[in-house]
Design an enzyme around this catalytic site. Structure first.
Site, PDB file in Angstrom:
ATOM      1  N   PRO A 125       0.739  -5.570 -29.147  1.00 25.74           N
ATOM      2  CA  PRO A 125       1.371  -4.288 -29.494  1.00 25.74           C
ATOM      3  C   PRO A 125       0.718  -3.568 -30.673  1.00 25.74           C
ATOM      4  CG  PRO A 125       3.027  -5.983 -29.169  1.00 25.74           C
ATOM      5  CD  PRO A 125       1.704  -6.671 -29.145  1.00 25.74           C
TER       6      PRO A 125
ATOM      7  N   ARG B 181       1.502  -3.651 -18.844  1.00 25.54           N
ATOM      8  CA  ARG B 181       1.945  -4.681 -19.791  1.00 25.54           C
ATOM      9  C   ARG B 181       1.037  -4.652 -21.025  1.00 25.54           C
ATOM     10  NH1 ARG B 181       1.790 -10.505 -17.638  1.00 25.54           N
ATOM     11  NH2 ARG B 181       3.631  -9.811 -16.527  1.00 25.54           N
TER      12      ARG B 181
ATOM     13  N   GLY C 247      -7.967   2.368 -23.223  1.00 27.58           N
ATOM     14  CA  GLY C 247      -9.084   3.291 -23.373  1.00 27.58           C
ATOM     15  C   GLY C 247      -8.669   4.601 -24.018  1.00 27.58           C
ATOM     16  N   GLU C 248      -8.994   5.707 -23.403  1.00 30.20           N
ATOM     17  CA  GLU C 248      -8.690   7.025 -23.953  1.00 30.20           C
ATOM     18  C   GLU C 248      -7.532   7.693 -23.213  1.00 30.20           C
ATOM     19  OE1 GLU C 248     -12.395   9.057 -23.858  1.00 30.20           O
ATOM     20  OE2 GLU C 248     -13.239   7.858 -25.460  1.00 30.20           O
TER      21      GLU C 248
END
Length: 115
Positions: free
Chosen positions: A10, A6, A81-82
């Site tokens: 955005p 979720r 994160g990445e």
């Protein structure tokens, strides 16, 4: 397209994912730290000589996500994160392979490795 649970914000999520893709492009095409094999020390003089692409170096990138809550996490939220970096370098390496017929397995993908 990402499956990142979720999304609460955005705008921040899109920026985070775009930044991760830019980081993956840099990893595939320019990021390289030269290591001295004798002592394991970095041979670069510093970060001033380490090229890192920024958004201005990259064409527009469209990112989107499934927006399906992660059922294993409270509130369905997982960290971005990445995660956007995962697979970018491999996708670029595959594109180079399909365009040139030469498989490059060491990053960064540079012209001398193609010749």
């Amino acid at each position: 397209m990402f499956d990142v649970g979720r999304i609460i914000n955005p705008k921040t999520a899109a920026s985070q994912l775009r930044g991760a893709v830019v980081m993956g492009i840099g990893m595939a095409l320019s990021g390289q730290a030269l290591i001295d094999p004798r002592n394991g020390r970095t041979m670069s003089a510093g970060l001033d000589s380490y090229y890192v692409p920024v958004h201005a170096d990259i064409p527009p990138i469209d990112v989107d996500w499934l927006d399906e809550p992660d059922k294993t996490m409270p509130l369905g939220i997982v960290g971005l994160g990445e995660v956007g970096t995962t697979g970018v370098a491999a996708a670029i390496a595959n594109a180079v392979y399909h365009a040139t017929g030469k498989r490059i397995r060491d990053l960064p993908i540079t012209l001398d490795k193609l010749l």
